[in-house]
Motif scaffolding. Structure first.
Motif, PDB file in Angstrom:
ATOM      1  N   THR A   1      -0.470 127.342  33.634  1.00 33.84           N
ATOM      2  CA  THR A   1      -0.527 126.764  32.287  1.00 33.84           C
ATOM      3  C   THR A   1       0.874 126.339  31.859  1.00 33.84           C
ATOM      4  O   THR A   1       1.816 127.132  31.905  1.00 33.84           O
ATOM      5  N   GLU A   2       0.985 125.094  31.430  1.00 37.28           N
ATOM      6  CA  GLU A   2       2.274 124.542  31.022  1.00 37.28           C
ATOM      7  C   GLU A   2       2.317 124.412  29.501  1.00 37.28           C
ATOM      8  O   GLU A   2       1.363 123.929  28.881  1.00 37.28           O
TER       9      GLU A   2
ATOM     10  N   GLN B   1       6.126 127.619  31.639  1.00 36.98           N
ATOM     11  CA  GLN B   1       4.792 127.822  32.185  1.00 36.98           C
ATOM     12  C   GLN B   1       4.583 129.283  32.542  1.00 36.98           C
ATOM     13  O   GLN B   1       5.535 130.026  32.763  1.00 36.98           O
TER      14      GLN B   1
ATOM     15  N   SER C   1      -3.137 121.770  21.481  1.00 34.78           N
ATOM     16  CA  SER C   1      -1.893 122.186  20.823  1.00 34.78           C
ATOM     17  C   SER C   1      -2.194 123.221  19.749  1.00 34.78           C
ATOM     18  O   SER C   1      -3.344 123.388  19.323  1.00 34.78           O
TER      19      SER C   1
ATOM     20  N   SER D   1      -8.069 118.368  34.073  1.00 35.57           N
ATOM     21  CA  SER D   1      -6.927 118.667  33.214  1.00 35.57           C
ATOM     22  C   SER D   1      -7.371 118.718  31.759  1.00 35.57           C
ATOM     23  O   SER D   1      -8.253 117.962  31.325  1.00 35.57           O
TER      24      SER D   1
ATOM     25  N   GLU E   1      -5.716 119.355  27.637  1.00 34.35           N
ATOM     26  CA  GLU E   1      -4.518 119.417  26.809  1.00 34.35           C
ATOM     27  C   GLU E   1      -4.917 119.682  25.358  1.00 34.35           C
ATOM     28  O   GLU E   1      -5.829 119.055  24.826  1.00 34.35           O
TER      29      GLU E   1
ATOM     30  N   ARG F   1      -1.034 122.618  28.249  1.00 34.43           N
ATOM     31  CA  ARG F   1      -1.716 121.862  29.295  1.00 34.43           C
ATOM     32  C   ARG F   1      -2.235 122.844  30.339  1.00 34.43           C
ATOM     33  O   ARG F   1      -1.477 123.603  30.920  1.00 34.43           O
ATOM     34  N   ASP F   2      -3.539 122.801  30.539  1.00 31.82           N
ATOM     35  CA  ASP F   2      -4.194 123.708  31.484  1.00 31.82           C
ATOM     36  C   ASP F   2      -5.065 122.881  32.412  1.00 31.82           C
ATOM     37  O   ASP F   2      -5.301 121.686  32.163  1.00 31.82           O
TER      38      ASP F   2
END
Length: 416
Positions: free
Chosen positions: A147-148, A163, A119, A115, A117, A103-104
């Motif tokens: 970034t998470e 993160q 993967s 936002s 997202e 997630r950025d």
């Protein structure tokens, strides 16, 4: 949201404990190979879930790189362009991870957030790369937030997060359109009605002053063939110019709920201002900026790259926050209006406000010119009496509804 997530995690552990307790009860009171195998399997699964806390994702590291969709290679892109972002993620440790969610996001200077997202499945080195493209970005200053990274076990029961920070900031400049030679600067020297006698050939002298980049539309007689052959790029002869007046761009930051999209009209006004600045920089014209809002910005007319950068920096983050109409804003900035300069007013105001403003500038010894930002939704402005008054006094008035119309309007008669 965090409280609900904590409660859900507690419920999941309670469910795991309940299943484990039932299996232990079955093994102790039933015995047998089946109960033993079930007990062993559940112990292995429980150990897997517990070891997930040390998956290493809490120490995740990464590197971010980005470039404008126009592939210009510069740190600043233009409004309306997208941004291609690449994230290289590295997760330490040995614990197997089925997939990682990334997630950025972007934070604009006014607090607006975007936002994203995506993967990826880690490779055998526990690393991976994700690429995403932003939507077309509006004018402004942007900064990437932390970034998470999230990972789940194979059952999707428990979430593990980490993160990393990769500080990066960039600017999205306002759109511009290239302007050709404009006779309006001649009128800035000679005053109203000068277009009737001004010579179109008086813009440049016959004295060669060097070499410049080739501009689309240059005649073949202006091409510098020796420089073109040496550099492999088209070059044109640069001639010394007659002295041009100091030009002051006045950006009206007061918007009323008139017909048409207010935000779009202000963006058009900013783009028009930026186009004039680029034109002045290319022609080495002393240009300044007067922008009155909640805070007043005054940049006296100067030439050169430093002046251009200062103006564009202001235009990148300027907002329509003027508390007063154009005429009152000009009176607050009397010290910025010097007699003898050429003032280009970029405004969407109509009627008495425009007339008073132009008259006030004329009384200050300034030659005014109005770039009126019209509404593309309404092709006819309704009451145009104020335009006729300005025309009768010899002031140039241009009505612009789209940025692409600016070059053609300036090359016209000067009164639209």
């Amino acid at each position: 949201m965090r409280i609900h997530a904590t409660k859900a995690k507690q419920y999941r552990w309670q469910f795991v404990a309940f299943v484990y307790g039932c299996s232990l009860f079955y093994f102790l009171f039933q015995g047998g190979k089946t109960a033993f195998m079930l007990f062993i399997i559940l112990n292995m699964l429980l150990a897997y879930l517990i070891l997930g806390r040390w998956s290493g994702i809490n120490k995740v590291a990464g590197i971010r790189s980005y470039s404008g969709h126009s592939a210009s290679g510069h740190s600043a892109i233009t409004s309306g362009e997208a941004l291609d972002v690449s994230l290289n993620v590295r997760i330490p440790g040995l614990f197997p991870l089925p997939y990682v969610i990334v997630r950025d996001g972007l934070i604009r200077h006014n607090g607006q957030t975007l936002s994203f997202e995506t993967s990826f499945v880690p490779n055998w080195k526990r690393s991976g790369e994700v690429i995403y493209r932003t939507p077309p970005l509006a004018r402004g200053n942007y900064q990437f937030r932390d970034t998470e990274c999230l990972s789940y076990d194979v059952f999707g029961l428990f979430e593990h997060t980490g993160q990393f920070r990769s500080d990066a900031a960039f600017s999205v400049l306002p759109q511009t359109v290239p302007l050709r030679q404009w006779n309006g600067f001649r009128q800035g020297i000679r005053g109203p009605y000068s277009h009737a006698t001004a010579s179109r050939s008086a813009k440049e002298t016959t004295q060669i002053n060097g070499v410049r980049e080739y501009h689309h539309g240059d005649r073949l007689s202006r091409v510098h063939w020796n420089a073109t052959a040496k550099t492999g790029q088209w070059k044109s002869k640069a001639f010394e110019r007659e002295s041009l007046p100091r030009t002051l761009l006045i950006l009206d930051r007061h918007l009323t709920a008139q017909e048409g999209a207010v935000a779009e009209r202000f963006e058009l006004a900013v783009s028009v201002t930026a186009s004039f600045i680029e034109h002045g920089f290319r022609d080495d014209t002393a240009m300044g900026l007067l922008s009155v809002g909640e805070e007043m910005t005054i940049l006296p007319p100067k030439s050169g790259a430093d002046q251009r950068n200062l103006v564009l920096k202001h235009l990148t983050s300027v907002d329509a926050d003027a508390p007063h109409p154009l005429y009152a804003s000009l009176q607050q900035a009397q010290s910025a209006v010097e007699p003898g300069c050429f003032a280009i007013v970029i405004s969407s105001e109509t009627g008495e406000q425009v007339i008073q403003s132009m008259e006030w500038l004329s009384r200050k010894g300034v030659t005014p010119c109005l770039i009126h930002i019209g509404s593309s939704a309404n092709r006819i402005s309704g009451n145009v009496a104020w335009k006729r008054i300005l025309e009768s006094r010899g002031w140039m008035v241009y009505d612009i509804k789209r940025l692409q119309d600016l070059p053609a309007a300036l090359e016209g008669s000067g009164i639209a």
